[in-house]
Design an enzyme around this catalytic site. Structure first.
Site, short mmCIF file in Angstrom:
data_model
loop_
_atom_site.label_atom_id
_atom_site.label_comp_id
_atom_site.label_asym_id
_atom_site.label_seq_id
_atom_site.Cartn_x
_atom_site.Cartn_y
_atom_site.Cartn_z
N GLY A 1 0.83 -1.21 0.00
CA GLY A 1 0.00 0.00 0.00
C GLY A 1 0.87 1.26 0.00
CG ASP B 1 -0.95 -5.50 0.13
OD1 ASP B 1 -2.09 -5.62 -0.37
OD2 ASP B 1 -0.51 -4.42 0.57
N GLY C 1 -1.74 -12.35 17.02
CA GLY C 1 -1.47 -13.75 17.34
C GLY C 1 -0.09 -14.17 16.84
CB SER D 1 -6.79 -0.92 6.79
OG SER D 1 -8.13 -0.44 6.81
CE1 TYR E 1 4.44 -22.13 10.78
CE2 TYR E 1 5.01 -22.09 8.43
CZ TYR E 1 5.29 -22.48 9.73
OH TYR E 1 6.42 -23.20 9.99
NE ARG F 1 -6.36 8.05 0.87
CZ ARG F 1 -5.42 7.37 1.53
NH1 ARG F 1 -5.22 7.57 2.80
NH2 ARG F 1 -4.67 6.49 0.89
CE1 TYR G 1 -8.97 2.78 8.02
CE2 TYR G 1 -9.48 5.00 8.77
CZ TYR G 1 -8.55 4.05 8.38
OH TYR G 1 -7.22 4.37 8.37
CE LYS H 1 -13.47 -11.51 6.60
NZ LYS H 1 -13.73 -12.41 5.45
N1 UDP Z 1 -12.56 16.27 -0.25
C1 UDP Z 1 -12.92 17.19 -1.21
N2 UDP Z 1 -12.86 16.83 -2.53
C2 UDP Z 1 -12.46 15.59 -2.93
C3 UDP Z 1 -12.07 14.65 -1.94
C4 UDP Z 1 -12.15 15.02 -0.61
O1 UDP Z 1 -13.29 18.32 -0.90
O2 UDP Z 1 -12.44 15.33 -4.17
C5 UDP Z 1 -12.63 16.67 1.16
C6 UDP Z 1 -13.37 15.71 2.08
O3 UDP Z 1 -14.74 16.01 2.12
C7 UDP Z 1 -12.70 15.97 3.41
C8 UDP Z 1 -11.26 16.32 3.03
O4 UDP Z 1 -11.30 16.69 1.65
O5 UDP Z 1 -13.28 17.07 4.06
C9 UDP Z 1 -10.29 15.16 3.20
O6 UDP Z 1 -10.86 14.04 2.57
P1 UDP Z 1 -10.08 12.66 2.40
O7 UDP Z 1 -11.03 11.75 1.66
O8 UDP Z 1 -8.76 12.90 1.79
O9 UDP Z 1 -9.83 12.11 3.86
P2 UDP Z 1 -10.52 12.28 5.29
O10 UDP Z 1 -9.67 13.25 5.99
O11 UDP Z 1 -11.94 12.80 5.14
O12 UDP Z 1 -10.49 10.92 5.86
#
Ligand code: UDP
Length: 320
Positions: free
Chosen positions: A16, A37, A108, A81, A68, A192, A151, A97
């Site tokens: 990741g 992963d 474990g 995750s 293992y 994100r 989450y 999960k």
């Molecule tokens: N956000 C946004 N436009 C996007 C993606 C995210 O304005 O295209 C905003 C989202 O609503 C949050 C902040 O950016 O307020 C950070 O979002 P992210 O998904 O990166 O992570 P979070 O901190 O919410 O877990």
């Protein structure tokens, strides 16, 4: 006299974004690294530069299954995750999960091997916080049944389980509460805010600000974060420690900064605010300063320049 052996570190979620940078750090410190992963949200592209490295091994495995491994294991870093809000929507059960069952399996294994264990936890344990900035002593304000609950609650359970293994089994455990982190190897379409705004700005598409954009976040560059993880693993402190960059800004200011650094004139458009989107977030890092002698060093512009260069590379290769 027996020959000195390499330190062996296992990284779950090692393909990741954060896990792969952690593999790099540990290999640089001379460890033998076993990367586990299932590639649900991770990618072999993140570790392809390590293929053939004599101290690196990749095992394609779901950490919610029985683990293992032959031979000694000194450290287990549990980073597996999904980690973006749209991934929680797409993989809600897997998210629960891996945080619950996966943490149990990883603990474990740590117990069986008497390894040091480090849990990648999250600022989401604070939910939509009513205390600002957030110190580790704050218990949080989490909606257990909202879309992010899969989450948040899995990570809260993971923290509880980690502390139980520490207290009941005497395991050497650590908990990092990781705040928003960015850098190369984030998945371009993971939803994100950092990959979203950068890929939009580079392609001349409108930057999608959710809500009015007055919600705040505090962004830490990945190299700083991973250095903090390395220090935490070696210290003698067992309760949660915030790791993040306290420099806070609104999402709207962040969009404007990225647009400027990308040299883009793309417009900013507003989209609905996701359910339970935290209104503010900023780590109080006094504990990390005190226990680890750690604080972030990379400025936002410096970190963003490197991240933008990474996404420009993907764009040039047609991988966005
Ligand atoms: N956000 C946004 N436009 C996007 C993606 C995210 O304005 O295209 C905003 C989202 O609503 C949050 C902040 O950016 O307020 C950070 O979002 P992210 O998904 O990166 O992570 P979070 O901190 O919410 O877990």
């Amino acid at each position: 006299m027996s020959a000195k052996r390499d330190i062996v570190s296992v990284v779950t979620g090692g393909a990741g974004f954060l896990g792969s940078h952690l593999c790099d750090l540990l290999l640089g410190q001379g460890h033998r690294v076993v990367c586990l992963d299932n590639l649900l949200t991770g990618s072999v592209a993140n570790i392809e530069h390590l293929a053939g490295h004599s101290r690196f091994q990749f095992i394609h495995q779901d950490v919610t299954d029985y683990l293992y491994l032959r031979g000694p294991v000194d450290n287990i870093f549990h980073f597996a995750s999904p980690a973006s809000p749209i991934d929680y929507l797409e993989f809600p059960i897997q998210t629960l999960k891996v945080g619950a069952l996966g943490t149990h399996k990883a603990l474990g294994l740590a117990r069986a091997k008497q390894s040091c264990f480090l849990l990648a936890s999250t600022s989401e344990t604070y939910g939509d916080p009513e205390v600002h900035p957030q110190p580790e002593t704050y218990w949080g304000h989490v909606n257990p049944i909202g879309p992010r609950g899969v989450y948040d609650e899995a990570k809260r359970f993971a923290e509880a389980l980690t502390m139980a293994y520490h207290r009941f089994h005497g395991l050497n455990t650590h908990i990092a509460r990781i705040f928003n982190t960015y850098g190369p190897r984030m998945r371009p379409r993971d939803g994100r805010v950092v990959p979203a705004f950068i890929t939009q700005a580079l392609q001349g598409e409108p930057l999608t600000v959710f809500g009015d954009g007055h919600q705040t976040r505090s962004f830490c560059y990945v190299a700083d974060l991973i250095e903090g993880i390395g220090r935490l693993a070696q210290c003698d402190y067992h309760e949660p420690v915030n790791l993040g960059n306290p420099q806070e800004m609104t999402v709207l200011q962040f969009a404007e900064r990225i647009r400027a650094l990308c040299g883009s004139r793309a417009e900013i458009v507003h989209r609905p605010l996701p359910v339970d989107d935290p209104k503010v977030r900023q780590p109080n890092i006094a504990l990390a300063r005190q226990q680890l002698g750690w604080e972030p060093r990379v400025s936002l512009d410096e970190g963003l320049e490197k991240t933008i260069a990474y996404f420009r590379g993907l764009l040039a290769r047609g991988q966005l």
